[in-house]
Design an enzyme around this catalytic site. Structure first.
Site, mmCIF file in Angstrom:
data_model
loop_
_atom_site.group_PDB
_atom_site.id
_atom_site.type_symbol
_atom_site.label_atom_id
_atom_site.label_comp_id
_atom_site.label_asym_id
_atom_site.label_seq_id
_atom_site.Cartn_x
_atom_site.Cartn_y
_atom_site.Cartn_z
ATOM 1 N N HIS A 257 0.831 -1.203 0.000
ATOM 2 C CA HIS A 257 0.000 0.000 0.000
ATOM 3 C C HIS A 257 0.871 1.261 0.000
ATOM 4 O O HIS A 257 0.659 2.176 -0.809
ATOM 5 C CB HIS A 257 -0.911 -0.025 1.233
ATOM 6 N N GLU A 258 1.840 1.305 0.905
ATOM 7 C CA GLU A 258 2.676 2.508 1.009
ATOM 8 C C GLU A 258 3.601 2.658 -0.193
ATOM 9 O O GLU A 258 3.929 3.784 -0.592
ATOM 10 C CB GLU A 258 3.474 2.488 2.317
ATOM 11 N N HIS A 261 1.841 4.686 -2.729
ATOM 12 C CA HIS A 261 1.966 6.124 -2.477
ATOM 13 C C HIS A 261 3.329 6.650 -2.952
ATOM 14 O O HIS A 261 3.412 7.682 -3.638
ATOM 15 C CB HIS A 261 1.821 6.412 -0.980
ATOM 16 N N GLU A 287 -4.666 7.873 -2.827
ATOM 17 C CA GLU A 287 -5.182 6.606 -2.334
ATOM 18 C C GLU A 287 -5.499 5.641 -3.470
ATOM 19 O O GLU A 287 -5.396 4.422 -3.303
ATOM 20 C CB GLU A 287 -6.422 6.834 -1.473
#
Length: 492
Positions: A257-258, A261, A287
């Site tokens: 997930h990170e 980003h 997101e």
């Protein structure tokens, strides 16, 4: 030097100082000594005082007036637009308020972390009350007679409104709830991965997953944090994760997930560094990049097949012994308490709860003293599960502790945007699954870099997603994807 050039030179230094302040925040959440909290709060307050003074410098208004005719192209015009927008918002906020918010939220982060670890909500509520009063004051200053919550939301998703978010949620909720109920009532739910998984091994696998998603280790690093996040841009974007020894998916998918980003920030056109264009255009678009990496790519049948092999080797066998059962386990739907560990089907329901509560907090319809009762009652209604302790309820997220009111709805917007992007990306990359099955997500990352990342803040959020996906933004692609995927997994 022209007025345009003078403004951009001034902005360059402001952007650099802002990056320094962000790095102080990263340090506080990762490696700062616990005893340095009060010192860091003063440092953050001092930085915010300097930044607020720069962002409200009267010369900016003069430069903007004189530079309007000096813009040579769309990039110049967009930079002027973004600076003017920020200048208008910053000049509405008193310097005292900006400094006090920075100091209080820096202190609050440590208070929240200790309260969460001890399940001691009472230790945090006075601080939350103080933050809420400051955020209400900020919202009133920004709204200038308009909707206070919309004024805060605009910081994270420019142009969005609570009314617009509510319409999207109204479109999402019925089909999500129906799908969730059908899945939880299925005769043969997927198995749960059982066992103990050493932290060092989890972190080694997390690094392999980050590499699989094209993370540039020469411009980033992985650290541990209470609440995973990413930080930085341009040539330095760092990621964090956390480790739960009986749940390796927590660590691995937080990392992916990170990385989503950070790949966004590191993929922005390098010419935009230290300018208003050199960052993600909104939190919703941000997101979308983390959620598409974590879910549509990272939880796909193809990628989980590769991950099953790596985990079987790393942990010397698993309680699940075949790739199809492992894929189902990764995507197991269960009514848990924690938003960041939620499955794709129920995730947006967690966001809807927070959205409604924080709107009521900002509007004064809900007091901090009544927040836990309101949270627990709503959670039981929405998920059919009682909240057993504050760390599984109102204390689980750091956002309100650091003043991020208006942030939560961007998570749901990110899911909607990701649904639109995923449909276009899979059509454009017919061989993507073959790459994912080899542990290589870079074709998807390159498609996203070309269609989303490189533009930075050049194109407004909705327009950017519509250009990339080739269609209007709606929740339909996300809902169709969820229903198709999970109906197959659960044999509906």
């Amino acid at each position: 030097m022209s007025d345009f050039d003078a403004l951009m030179e001034f902005q360059r230094s402001t952007e650099a100082l802002s990056s320094v302040a962000e790095r102080l925040g990263w340090d506080q959440e990762t490696v700062m000594p616990r005893g340095a909290v009060e010192q860091r709060a003063e440092e953050m307050a001092a930085m915010e005082s300097v930044l607020h003074e720069r962002r409200t410098d009267p010369r900016i208004g003069e430069w903007l007036d004189n530079a309007a005719g000096e813009a040579e192209d769309a990039e110049d015009a967009r930079m002027l637009e973004l600076i003017a927008r920020d200048y208008d918002r910053q000049t509405r906020i008193p310097a005292r308020l900006a400094t006090e918010l920075a100091r209080t939220t820096s202190l609050a982060q440590g208070i929240w972390a200790e309260a969460r670890a001890a399940d001691d909500l009472a230790a945090f509520l006075p601080t939350l009350s103080e933050i809420l009063m400051l955020k209400r004051e900020e919202a009133a200053a920004l709204a200038d007679g308009g909707d206070a919550y919309d004024a805060l939301l605009d910081d994270y998703e420019p142009g969005a409104t609570a009314a617009g978010i509510s319409r999207i949620f109204a479109e999402l909720r019925p089909r999500l709830v129906q799908l969730r109920d059908d899945l939880l009532g299925a005769d043969h739910p997927p198995p749960k991965l059982d066992g103990q998984f050493p932290a060092e091994t989890q972190l080694r696998l997390a690094r392999q997953c980050a590499t699989a998603f094209g993370y540039d280790w020469t411009r980033g690093r992985l650290d541990l944090a209470v609440h995973p996040f990413s930080s930085g841009r341009w040539q330095d974007s760092r990621i964090t994760t956390r480790v739960v020894t009986d749940d390796p998916f927590n660590c691995l998918y937080s990392t992916i997930h990170e990385v989503g980003h950070s790949n966004y920030e590191l993929g922005i056109d390098s010419d935009y560094a230290f300018t208003p264009l050199g960052r993600g255009v909104s939190l919703g678009v941000h997101e979308s990049q983390s959620r598409i990496a974590e879910n549509q790519l990272g939880r796909s049948r193809a990628f989980t097949g590769w991950l099953f092999g790596r985990m079987s080797e790393a942990f010397d066998g698993l309680s699940i012994t075949d790739t199809e059962a492992f894929y189902a386990s990764v995507n197991r739907v269960t009514p848990g308490h924690i938003r960041t560990e939620s499955d794709e089907v129920q995730y947006n329901l967690h966001i809807m709860l927070r959205f409604d509560l924080e709107r009521d907090l900002i509007a004064g319809r809900l007091d901090v003293a009544d927040l836990e009762e309101a949270w627990n009652a709503r959670f039981l209604k929405d998920f059919g599960v009682a909240v057993d302790r504050p760390s599984n309820g109102v204390l689980q997220d750091v956002h309100w502790a650091v003043g991020l009111f208006g942030y939560f709805p961007t998570y749901a917007l990110g899911n909607v945007y990701a649904g639109c992007l995923n449909r276009a990306m899979t059509e454009a990359l017919p061989d993507l699954d073959a790459s994912l099955a080899e542990g290589d997500a870079t074709p998807a990352v390159e498609w996203l870099r070309e269609n989303v990342h490189r533009h930075g803040s050049l194109i407004p959020p909705v327009e950017l997603i519509e250009r990339a996906s080739g269609d209007a933004v709606t929740a339909a692609p996300l809902l169709d994807y969820l229903e198709t995927k999970f109906s197959a997994i659960y044999g509906l």
